[in-house]
Design a protein around this motif. Structure first.
Motif, short mmCIF file in Angstrom:
data_model
loop_
_atom_site.label_atom_id
_atom_site.label_comp_id
_atom_site.label_asym_id
_atom_site.label_seq_id
_atom_site.Cartn_x
_atom_site.Cartn_y
_atom_site.Cartn_z
N ASN A 267 -21.55 11.34 18.58
CA ASN A 267 -21.84 10.88 19.68
C ASN A 267 -22.69 9.40 20.05
OD1 ASN A 267 -21.14 10.86 22.60
ND2 ASN A 267 -23.07 12.10 23.24
N HIS A 268 -22.51 8.77 18.90
CA HIS A 268 -23.33 7.60 18.80
C HIS A 268 -22.28 6.44 19.47
CE1 HIS A 268 -26.05 8.92 15.32
NE2 HIS A 268 -26.16 9.71 16.68
N ALA A 269 -21.06 6.71 19.57
CA ALA A 269 -20.19 5.80 20.38
C ALA A 269 -19.37 6.78 21.15
CB ALA A 269 -19.64 4.94 19.26
N GLU A 270 -18.62 6.20 22.19
CA GLU A 270 -18.01 7.05 23.10
C GLU A 270 -16.73 6.22 23.59
OE1 GLU A 270 -20.32 8.20 26.34
OE2 GLU A 270 -20.49 6.07 27.27
N GLU B 225 -31.47 5.81 22.15
CA GLU B 225 -30.29 5.59 22.98
C GLU B 225 -30.52 4.42 23.70
OE1 GLU B 225 -29.71 8.87 25.93
OE2 GLU B 225 -29.75 10.45 24.25
N LEU B 226 -29.07 3.74 24.22
CA LEU B 226 -28.98 2.71 25.14
C LEU B 226 -28.91 3.24 26.55
CD1 LEU B 226 -26.29 0.55 23.22
CD2 LEU B 226 -28.61 -0.25 23.81
N THR B 227 -29.36 2.58 27.45
CA THR B 227 -29.40 2.91 28.90
C THR B 227 -28.03 2.64 29.26
OG1 THR B 227 -29.87 0.50 29.51
CG2 THR B 227 -31.56 2.06 29.21
N GLN B 228 -27.54 3.41 30.30
CA GLN B 228 -25.99 3.26 30.81
C GLN B 228 -25.59 1.87 31.19
OE1 GLN B 228 -23.75 5.55 31.08
NE2 GLN B 228 -24.98 7.27 30.26
N ARG C 169 -17.52 1.95 23.18
CA ARG C 169 -19.03 1.43 23.27
C ARG C 169 -19.95 2.29 22.82
NH1 ARG C 169 -19.59 2.65 30.03
NH2 ARG C 169 -19.75 5.21 29.90
N MET C 170 -20.99 1.43 22.34
CA MET C 170 -22.23 2.28 21.62
C MET C 170 -22.85 3.08 22.69
SD MET C 170 -21.74 1.77 18.47
CE MET C 170 -23.45 2.49 17.90
N THR C 171 -23.57 4.18 22.25
CA THR C 171 -24.59 4.72 23.20
C THR C 171 -25.80 4.74 22.62
OG1 THR C 171 -24.05 7.10 22.02
CG2 THR C 171 -22.84 6.49 23.99
N ARG C 172 -25.76 4.36 21.34
CA ARG C 172 -27.22 4.12 20.76
C ARG C 172 -27.38 2.50 20.43
NH1 ARG C 172 -29.36 9.11 19.42
NH2 ARG C 172 -27.91 10.69 20.90
N ILE C 173 -28.65 2.23 19.95
CA ILE C 173 -28.89 0.79 19.80
C ILE C 173 -28.01 0.28 18.46
CG2 ILE C 173 -31.25 0.63 20.94
CD1 ILE C 173 -32.66 0.90 18.32
#
Length: 685
Positions: free
Chosen positions: A8-11, A99-102, A124-128
């Motif tokens: 779940n590092h990208a979605e 984590e990246l902010t929404q 899109r990435m969910t982590r930096i």
């Protein structure tokens, strides 16, 4: 990429978000990076966040890099060598643990398909993300903040994060097995609080490793060289946990038909020696590189034969440096250290200058162990300097190294000793920097700010290990060079056997003394800059002169009590003219009074100057035959003081008209540029 999705590092971008405005989204190009020597991830996905979009702006253009929050690489390595038991670890996927902010996720979009015939999908990435300029700061600051938040629960681990982590690499240790096990558990617990995972654990002690889960250990050691030893890469340096020593990573250079400047730079860059252990060998080719630049050789042109011969021999012998093993720990782990000293040596030659620092450790039995800590070299400037000045540069370099190591290793100043074989430098450091020219004086000041003069001592040139690094050695010569690796023999002896040199023996050769010529002249007792009107200055001067005269009369009846007279005002004016003339024409006045001729180059010679009864310098010549008043025949020339009549009708027309009005009262040399009048007493416009 499947790992990105599984963790779940990208979605996949939701359908609703696909309709966002262009200014709220950004798509990143991506490529693979192969790292064959990695023990975990040999292929990494890297996003090109510097690629510009159709707007001509990239994602990195809009982001700040952020400050560096981890300690320097050198500091981490210096502290790593102090522990009896070494511990290393690595933060697993440190960037992708944050984590990246929404709102920021849509700025990290990319397209991907697992097979060429599949449809492209927006992700899109969910982590930096790797490659983003702000990612390094965000990841490191997250680790640091996690340590701050839980410092009370894990105090030892929090301290290690602040001092022994370089990005995602941990190099630390302890002095006992119990302490090492406790530290490892604290580190594991601390990072678990922030949902980070520490893996690739390694240690030179098997008992410590047995307390770590096998899947978290560094079970795949790195082998770059064909030996039976197991090595892992530790911040760019190969370390064998089994033997607990370092070695230099040097691959055999490929054969070349033509040696060019480009290949020379390439050979230098491939030798990673962050602590300067092999600097006597690396400085040799750096000196060659400078010579190549001096001869203005292009990048792909063959180098001259005299450079090629030296370089070819160095290049052939370079792989031999990998056979030199350097102990990770500064001292024998079976002994207890009771005293620690730092000894630094500096030297210079016509080609380079250098500094090298050693640790002198004394155990409970009184034996002294010597360990090479760090060294640094610099090629001498192309603009040739004298040997004493280069020696001074070497001393400056040494003072910086000693100060840095002292701070990192927490060694008191009383246990630091600086050595040089230059008696000239010792003589310079023993005096005031103000005695010398700027080049020498500035460096002396910088040295003494870091190392007091009583810390500097003299060593014989043949016993100075820094001489190896200032002149350069071939790799075969450096391999078993006892002076370089262990320092001079007397360093292992008691202090009574150390070399001594009294200040009286210092050589004064090369001492630079700046000659300062001071010209003295009468100073006025009245601050001129407090007055804006000449008449006001003259009247104040009159009252002071009258007070002085009256104070000399014991008979009060003889004192002057009347209003100021014209003669007193003229006396005050003459006083100020005399002050200015004494400052700028003292020599001319003395020559005229002694009836000596002025030199032919003197600017006053054409004016036929004379000195009147009041010792004022006046203009002579044919004007004395005219019918004009005396002060017009023989005007006083003042270079810095311009006397202006307050009733002059031309005061408002600057500069030429004002000068003409002034000419009616006083003569002076220039009337075209008001910048000639530096001290001007005048009435305001």
């Amino acid at each position: 990429m499947e790992e990105y999705m599984d963790l779940n590092h990208a979605e996949i971008v939701p359908v609703a978000d696909l309709q966002k405005q262009n200014e709220d989204v950004f798509y990143l190009p991506m490529h693979a990076v192969h790292k064959e020597h990695s023990t975990t991830t040999k292929i990494r996905a890297v996003f090109d966040t510097s690629a510009k979009s159709t707007t001509g702006v990239s994602l990195n253009d809009t982001l700040l890099v952020g400050p560096t929050v981890h300690p320097p690489l050198i500091d981490v390595l210096l502290q790593f060598r102090l522990h009896k038991i070494a511990i290393t670890a690595d933060v697993s996927k440190m960037y992708r643990a944050v984590e990246l902010t929404q709102p920021d996720r849509d700025l990290h979009r990319f397209v991907w398909r697992s097979k060429p015939d599949n449809t492209l999908v927006d992700y899109r990435m969910t982590r930096i993300t790797f490659g983003v300029s702000a990612s390094a700061f965000a990841a490191n600051m997250s680790v640091k903040q996690n340590a701050i938040d839980h410092a009370t629960e894990f105090p030892q681990a929090a301290n290690v994060v602040n001092t022994s982590f370089y990005v995602d690499d941990c190099l630390t240790g302890a002095n006992s097995i119990e302490e090492a096990v406790e530290l490892q558990q604290q580190l594991h617990g601390l990072f678990a609080k922030g949902e980070f995972l520490l893996r690739k654990w390694n240690s030179n002690n098997t008992t410590v490793l047995q307390n770590i889960s096998p899947e978290l250990r560094d079970s795949q050691p790195l082998q770059l060289l064909p030996t039976n030893d197991e090595y892992t890469k530790t911040l760019g340096i190969e370390w064998s946990a089994k033997k607990d020593h370092f070695r230099l990573t040097v691959a055999k250079p490929p054969p070349l038909e033509t040696l060019t400047k480009r290949t020379l730079v390439s050979d230098i860059a491939k030798t990673f020696d962050v602590l300067g252990w092999f600097s006597p060998a690396t400085i040799k080719v750096k000196i060659l590189l400078q010579k190549v630049w001096e001869e203005r050789i292009d990048w792909d042109d063959p180098v001259p034969m005299h450079i090629k011969d030296i370089w070819s021999k160095w290049r052939t012998e370079l792989p031999k440096l990998s056979h030199k093993l350097i102990s990770r720990c500064h001292f024998d782990t079976d002994t207890e250290i009771v005293s620690t000293q730092l000894h630094g040596f500096s030297d210079a030659s016509e080609s380079a200058y250098s500094a090298v620092v050693y640790l002198r450790l004394t155990d409970t039995s009184g034996l002294h162990q010597i360990s090479l800590v760090i060294s640094k070299t610099k090629v001498a400037p192309i603009k040739r300097l004298s040997i004493p000045r280069l020696e001074l540069c070497g001393a400056h370099l040494l003072s910086q190294l000693l100060h840095h190591v002292k701070r990192v290793l927490c060694i008191p100043l009383s246990n630091i000793h600086a050595w040089t074989d230059s008696t000239v430098v010792l003589n310079w450091l023993d005096g005031s920097p103000k005695r010398f020219k700027n080049y020498v004086g500035n460096r002396i000041s910088a040295i003494l700010d870091l190392m007091p003069p009583d810390k500097w001592k003299h060593v014989n040139g043949l016993q100075n290990p820094a001489d190896c690094a200032s002149r350069g050695l071939y790799p075969s010569e450096l391999l078993d060079h006892p002076l370089w690796w262990s320092g001079p023999d007397w360093l292992k002896q008691d202090q009574t056997n150390w070399p001594t040199l009294t200040p009286n023996n210092h050589d004064d050769e090369g001492t630079e003394i700046s000659l300062v010529v001071i010209q003295t002249f009468p100073q006025p007792v009245i601050p001129v800059d407090r007055f804006s009107k000449l008449n006001q200055l003259k009247r104040v001067t009159c009252w002071i002169i009258r007070f002085i005269k009256n104070s000399r009369f014991k008979d009060h009846s003889k004192r002057i009590l009347t209003p100021l007279t014209m003669s007193e005002l003229q006396e005050a004016e003459n006083y100020w003219i005399k002050i200015i003339q004494a400052a700028h024409f003292k020599t001319e006045i003395e020559h005229i009074l002694s009836k000596q001729p002025l030199s032919k180059s003197n600017s006053l010679l054409t004016l036929n100057p004379i000195v009147d009864n009041y010792n004022l310098l006046r203009v002579g010549g044919r004007r004395q035959l005219s019918a004009t008043p005396y002060h017009s025949k023989h005007s006083t020339r003042n270079r810095d003081m311009v006397v202006i009549k307050e009733d002059s009708p031309l005061l408002n027309e600057w500069p030429l008209a004002r000068v003409i009005g002034v000419n009616r009262t006083r003569w002076f040399s220039s009337c075209g540029n008001h910048q000639d009048f530096k001290w001007c007493i005048q009435t305001p416009d």
